[in-house]
Design a protein around this motif. Structure first.
Motif, PDB file in Angstrom:
ATOM      1  N   TYR A 139      11.896   3.374  -5.056  1.00 46.41           N
ATOM      2  CA  TYR A 139      10.624   2.526  -5.295  1.00 46.41           C
ATOM      3  C   TYR A 139       9.843   3.240  -6.242  1.00 46.41           C
ATOM      4  CZ  TYR A 139      11.458   0.192  -0.834  1.00 46.41           C
ATOM      5  OH  TYR A 139      12.086  -0.689   0.157  1.00 46.41           O
ATOM      6  N   ARG A 140      10.212   4.277  -6.930  1.00 47.85           N
ATOM      7  CA  ARG A 140       9.564   5.383  -7.952  1.00 47.85           C
ATOM      8  C   ARG A 140      10.456   4.869  -9.365  1.00 47.85           C
ATOM      9  NH1 ARG A 140      10.194  10.137  -7.161  1.00 47.85           N
ATOM     10  NH2 ARG A 140      10.956  10.341  -5.272  1.00 47.85           N
ATOM     11  N   ARG A 141      11.451   4.312  -9.191  1.00 49.49           N
ATOM     12  CA  ARG A 141      12.297   3.968 -10.419  1.00 49.49           C
ATOM     13  C   ARG A 141      11.647   3.015 -11.279  1.00 49.49           C
ATOM     14  NH1 ARG A 141      18.833   3.244  -9.085  1.00 49.49           N
ATOM     15  NH2 ARG A 141      18.810   3.046 -11.549  1.00 49.49           N
ATOM     16  N   PRO A 142      11.575   3.144 -12.310  1.00 52.53           N
ATOM     17  CA  PRO A 142      10.658   2.347 -13.325  1.00 52.53           C
ATOM     18  C   PRO A 142      11.457   1.123 -13.425  1.00 52.53           C
ATOM     19  CG  PRO A 142      10.517   4.612 -14.221  1.00 52.53           C
ATOM     20  CD  PRO A 142      11.502   4.630 -13.126  1.00 52.53           C
ATOM     21  N   VAL A 184      14.933  -2.872  -1.973  1.00 54.95           N
ATOM     22  CA  VAL A 184      13.433  -2.656  -2.279  1.00 54.95           C
ATOM     23  C   VAL A 184      12.685  -3.899  -2.333  1.00 54.95           C
ATOM     24  CG1 VAL A 184      14.071  -0.646  -3.936  1.00 54.95           C
ATOM     25  CG2 VAL A 184      13.845  -3.118  -5.070  1.00 54.95           C
ATOM     26  N   GLN A 185      13.597  -5.082  -1.907  1.00 59.51           N
ATOM     27  CA  GLN A 185      12.882  -6.236  -1.723  1.00 59.51           C
ATOM     28  C   GLN A 185      13.659  -7.082  -0.682  1.00 59.51           C
ATOM     29  OE1 GLN A 185      12.079  -8.651  -5.221  1.00 59.51           O
ATOM     30  NE2 GLN A 185      11.626 -10.479  -4.136  1.00 59.51           N
ATOM     31  N   SER A 186      13.214  -8.033   0.055  1.00 59.51           N
ATOM     32  CA  SER A 186      13.912  -8.913   1.050  1.00 59.51           C
ATOM     33  C   SER A 186      12.977 -10.252   1.254  1.00 59.51           C
ATOM     34  CB  SER A 186      13.967  -8.170   2.282  1.00 59.51           C
ATOM     35  OG  SER A 186      12.485  -8.003   2.812  1.00 59.51           O
ATOM     36  N   GLU A 208       6.934   0.549   4.457  1.00 58.37           N
ATOM     37  CA  GLU A 208       6.809   0.796   2.987  1.00 58.37           C
ATOM     38  C   GLU A 208       6.157  -0.259   2.079  1.00 58.37           C
ATOM     39  OE1 GLU A 208       6.400   1.717   0.032  1.00 58.37           O
ATOM     40  OE2 GLU A 208       8.219   3.352   0.421  1.00 58.37           O
ATOM     41  N   PRO A 209       4.712   0.107   2.158  1.00 60.39           N
ATOM     42  CA  PRO A 209       4.052  -0.927   1.329  1.00 60.39           C
ATOM     43  C   PRO A 209       4.280  -1.295  -0.180  1.00 60.39           C
ATOM     44  CG  PRO A 209       2.466   0.742   2.371  1.00 60.39           C
ATOM     45  CD  PRO A 209       4.150   1.228   2.460  1.00 60.39           C
ATOM     46  N   ARG A 210       5.249  -0.670  -0.718  1.00 60.32           N
ATOM     47  CA  ARG A 210       5.694  -1.250  -1.975  1.00 60.32           C
ATOM     48  C   ARG A 210       7.002  -1.998  -1.892  1.00 60.32           C
ATOM     49  NH1 ARG A 210       6.401   5.049  -4.043  1.00 60.32           N
ATOM     50  NH2 ARG A 210       7.188   5.092  -1.708  1.00 60.32           N
ATOM     51  N   HIS A 211       7.532  -2.411  -0.586  1.00 62.53           N
ATOM     52  CA  HIS A 211       8.610  -3.205  -0.235  1.00 62.53           C
ATOM     53  C   HIS A 211       8.083  -4.743  -0.480  1.00 62.53           C
ATOM     54  CE1 HIS A 211      12.329  -4.533   1.443  1.00 62.53           C
ATOM     55  NE2 HIS A 211      11.835  -5.339   2.178  1.00 62.53           N
ATOM     56  N   MET A 212       8.538  -5.425  -1.446  1.00 62.56           N
ATOM     57  CA  MET A 212       8.110  -6.740  -1.657  1.00 62.56           C
ATOM     58  C   MET A 212       8.875  -7.577  -0.693  1.00 62.56           C
ATOM     59  SD  MET A 212       6.320  -9.067  -2.778  1.00 62.56           S
ATOM     60  CE  MET A 212       5.294  -7.977  -3.864  1.00 62.56           C
ATOM     61  N   ILE A 213       8.163  -8.334  -0.230  1.00 72.43           N
ATOM     62  CA  ILE A 213       8.870  -9.428   0.793  1.00 72.43           C
ATOM     63  C   ILE A 213       8.452 -11.048   0.122  1.00 72.43           C
ATOM     64  CG2 ILE A 213       8.899 -10.749   3.019  1.00 72.43           C
ATOM     65  CD1 ILE A 213       8.122  -7.741   4.074  1.00 72.43           C
ATOM     66  N   ASN A 214       9.429 -11.865  -0.011  1.00 71.35           N
ATOM     67  CA  ASN A 214       9.322 -13.192  -0.536  1.00 71.35           C
ATOM     68  C   ASN A 214       9.563 -13.885   0.800  1.00 71.35           C
ATOM     69  OD1 ASN A 214      10.667 -12.515  -3.525  1.00 71.35           O
ATOM     70  ND2 ASN A 214       8.583 -12.814  -3.381  1.00 71.35           N
ATOM     71  N   VAL A 218       0.333  -3.207  -3.494  1.00 67.22           N
ATOM     72  CA  VAL A 218       1.346  -2.480  -3.206  1.00 67.22           C
ATOM     73  C   VAL A 218       0.667  -1.011  -2.687  1.00 67.22           C
ATOM     74  CG1 VAL A 218       3.193  -3.519  -3.871  1.00 67.22           C
ATOM     75  CG2 VAL A 218       1.809  -1.675  -5.404  1.00 67.22           C
ATOM     76  N   SER A 219      -0.666  -0.893  -2.211  1.00 69.34           N
ATOM     77  CA  SER A 219      -1.527   0.189  -2.007  1.00 69.34           C
ATOM     78  C   SER A 219      -0.773   0.899  -0.986  1.00 69.34           C
ATOM     79  CB  SER A 219      -2.810  -0.160  -1.715  1.00 69.34           C
ATOM     80  OG  SER A 219      -3.452   0.820  -1.205  1.00 69.34           O
ATOM     81  N   MET A 220      -0.406   2.216  -0.917  1.00 72.72           N
ATOM     82  CA  MET A 220       0.029   2.938   0.392  1.00 72.72           C
ATOM     83  C   MET A 220      -1.205   3.278   1.259  1.00 72.72           C
ATOM     84  SD  MET A 220       3.094   3.522  -0.837  1.00 72.72           S
ATOM     85  CE  MET A 220       3.745   4.660   0.434  1.00 72.72           C
TER      86      MET A 220
END
Length: 721
Positions: free
Chosen positions: A79-82, A249-251, A271-277, A336-338
């Protein structure tokens, strides 16, 4: 003994204990607010006190999250990989069928990515990523595997790469699909993840979508990394082994409970940075979907072309998505705020809010679960001197009422509507805020309630077939079929689409597409080929006409050195597109049959299920091929006892046969009749057979290079005088 530094002796006492289990496995977390017992479980939701227990819910869920991340050995490196963080801004995703005519123009023979994206921008504000889907529902028509179908796209992988480049030029990321269930077609040269990594590298894709995967295996992630193409993995189904959250990192999300209290997505909480569609492919009223994603600060899968069935957003839902996406994109860091906090206390019953704080500002997303307008004060939030407040949904500044250190914020929320608030701290700055507010203010002049929420299916048109020069006697190799009154009864065998309007096709006498069809009609007399066109007959056509297709990929793929293999002369010609079959028919002074003509010639007037009668007979059709590669079809006259009442042969179980073409604004399809001997095993997702005479197959069309198949041939008809 001194307490450890993280002991919270001064934390508020927990009044409502939730005791979340460490084996919580669902997609969604239990909601705060205890549901009433019998007899009020279904009628007493108004008794639920969400605000009264929300603080305890958050505290206990925070403890649960801390423990759960330890249990799965969580590491947030990815999640930190640019190069993967674009996923955290991937708010609107779309699964796109390659057969969509807005993506590929079959007349011009070129990809039209700009037309596809312009349409989405005009209707609901555009997309951030696309899944280019080229596999199901056509896979299994022959032995081409899921990767072969990518190579068969117009222009091959170079053509696909050009389309990917066009998406990138517009700032849209690209996913390619993989699936674990394709083990009945041609075996691939390498395993799935290496094959996928090679495809991703070849076309410069950004992500891999795992169809039916409950978490895409780490092997795909590592294989793509190894070729220098780090990808975002996107499983279709709920992650079951939660360790997979580390590299997925997404689902996608599905089936959010539509109750009074909106649910919280478990993986977003972990994981608040995990993006869900979130996807609801068959949904016609998507308002609940949109409230759910806005409440959770996640994204949507704006999927409308569902296996060739068009399920378009209603105007209201489209505009709702446009405004939601505009807010989420502009305040992407907050989403994506923690420190995300769902179930922020609100001042009105049936109104729910989430808080997304980041350095310099905080955003609240608000949803009104009531059917009616809720006006007045909605939130009371801690106030810091110099903080400015804005109604983001309506694009105006707010003037709060101050109450003991709190800013009390009021606004009107439409029934089943949305709201958003920004608190901008003194000295903080949001780039483009003034223009953003002006845009939202202009949009708010059109209430969502003024827009239609009525869903309509997309009309289809049957492509005309010109009549031939009438002939009184059947030409050589044809049999006469007398005219008569015919009860045309048939249904599509599509795997999905249920019995909903819009599925299958729309005959000229019908008001909309639907799976089941029945129509009493008068059939004019005609002559029909006794057998499908053979390789030998097609060879004569080529020799005498000099005809060659503009798109030659897979044309007569089974021929060698310009002629059929020895022993194949009397077998049905295959690897011919609908366009190739029409060219042959025109040269021969014939035409392709309408579907009802094909069925009448096969069935007669007694409604039989098979050309020979009502019962299936293995001895009257070729032996099924359940292997992973095609074998030669049988000769067209191999089963004389299988003749129809009119003496027509080879109608069922050898090769599919082209008949009518249908089109709507987005999709072309052809009706195939008769079924083939090829029955790939291991999965229920392969193109289904239709041996019964009251069933047909619907085959999506894109371009001859992809449409041609080793299991599709044709026969012709001539109009009778």
């Amino acid at each position: 003994m001194n307490p450890p530094p993280d002991d919270r002796d001064d934390s508020p006492r927990v009044i409502h204990e939730f005791k979340f289990s460490h084996v919580t496995t669902g997609r969604y977390l239990p909601t705060p607010g205890k549901a009433p017992g019998w007899p009020f479980a279904e009628i007493g939701h108004w008794k639920m006190d969400v605000d009264g227990s929300a603080d305890d819910w958050v505290r206990e869920l925070a403890d649960w999250r801390c423990e759960h991340l330890v249990r799965i050995g969580y590491d947030d490196t990815n999640y930190r990989r640019p190069e993967l963080q674009w996923a955290q801004r991937n708010f609107v995703h779309a699964q796109m069928m390659v057969e969509d005519r807005y993506f590929y123009d079959p007349v011009a023979g070129r990809y039209t990515v700009d037309r596809y994206l312009d349409d989405l921008e005009a209707r609901f504000g555009g997309i951030d990523s696309v899944l280019i889907w080229f596999v199901y529902p056509n896979i299994g028509i022959d032995d081409r595997n899921k990767t072969d179908l990518a190579f068969d796209l117009p222009g091959g992988l170079e053509g696909l790469r050009s389309a990917v480049d066009d998406f990138h030029r517009r700032g849209v990321r690209v996913f390619l699909p993989t699936m674990p269930w394709d083990h009945g077609t041609r075996p691939p040269e390498e395993n799935d993840w290496r094959t996928m990594a090679g495809l991703v590298e070849a076309v410069r894709a950004d992500g891999v979508n795992g169809d039916t995967y409950n978490g895409v295996p780490r092997a795909f992630f590592d294989a793509c990394d190894a070729v220098g193409r780090p990808v975002v993995l996107q499983p279709e189904s709920t992650i079951s082994a939660e360790e997979q959250l580390i590299w997925n990192v997404q689902s996608w999300g599905k089936k959010a409970p539509n109750e009074t209290v909106p649910p919280v997505a478990k993986f977003k909480w972990l994981e608040p940075r995990h993006m869900i569609n979130y996807e609801n492919r068959w949904g016609r009223d998507r308002n609940h979907d949109l409230q759910y994603i806005f409440f959770n600060g996640i994204g949507y899968n704006a999927w409308e072309n569902v296996w060739g069935i068009w399920n378009q957003f209603t105007p209201r839902d489209a505009e709702s998505l446009r405004r939601i996406a505009r807010i989420e994109r502009h305040f992407a860091p907050a989403m994506v705020s923690m420190d995300w906090r769902p179930y922020e206390r609100t001042l009105q019953a049936g109104v729910f809010a989430s808080r997304f704080p980041v350095e310099g500002y905080t955003v609240w997303t608000v949803v009104n679960r009531n059917e009616y307008i809720v006006d007045g004060e909605q939130l009371a939030v801690p106030h810091a001197e110099g903080t400015r407040y804005y109604d983001l949904w309506n694009g105006v500044a707010l003037k709060p009422r101050m109450d003991e250190g709190r800013a009390v914020l009021g606004m009107a929320l439409e029934g089943s509507g949305f709201g958003a608030v920004l608190a901008l701290r003194e000295g903080a700055f949001v780039d483009g805020l003034e223009d953003f507010l002006a845009t939202m203010h202009a949009a708010s002049a059109t209430p969502l309630a003024s827009l239609s929420s009525t869903w309509r299916s997309l009309p289809q048109r049957q492509v005309a077939i010109a009549r031939t020069l009438p002939q009184s006697m059947p030409p050589h190799g044809m049999v006469p079929v007398p005219g008569g009154v015919f009860d045309f009864v048939v249904g599509g065998v599509e795997i999905e689409g249920q019995t909903w309007e819009g599925n299958d096709v729309q005959y000229p006498w019908e008001s909309s597409p639907r799976r089941g069809h029945r129509h009493r009609m008068s059939i004019a007399p005609f002559h029909i080929d006794r057998t499908p066109v053979t390789n030998a007959q097609f060879a004569v056509f080529l020799a005498e006409s000099g005809w060659a297709p503009a798109d030659e990929h897979h044309f007569l793929h089974h021929w060698r050195n310009g002629k059929p293999p020895a022993g194949w002369e009397n077998k049905p010609v295959t690897w011919v597109a609908l366009e190739d079959a029409r060219a042959y028919a025109a040269w021969a002074g014939k035409r392709l049959p309408h579907e009802w003509e094909w069925q009448y010639a096969a069935q007669g007037n007694d409604g039989r299920r098979y050309p020979w009668g009502d019962g299936w007979r293995d001895d009257l059709v070729p032996m099924p091929n359940r292997g992973r590669t095609l074998r030669a079809p049988e000769d067209v006259d191999a089963f004389p006892a299988a003749a129809s009442p009119f003496g027509v042969l080879d109608l069922v179980g050898n090769i599919w046969q082209w008949t009518d073409e249908y089109e709507d604004e987005h999709t072309r399809s052809a009706i195939l009749r008769g079924g083939s001997s090829y029955q790939p095993q291991t999965s229920h997702w392969y193109f289904p057979q239709a041996y019964r005479l009251d069933q047909h197959g619907k085959y999506l069309l894109m371009a001859p290079c992809k449409d041609r198949s080793g299991c599709i041939g044709f026969r012709c008809v001539v109009d009778a005088a």
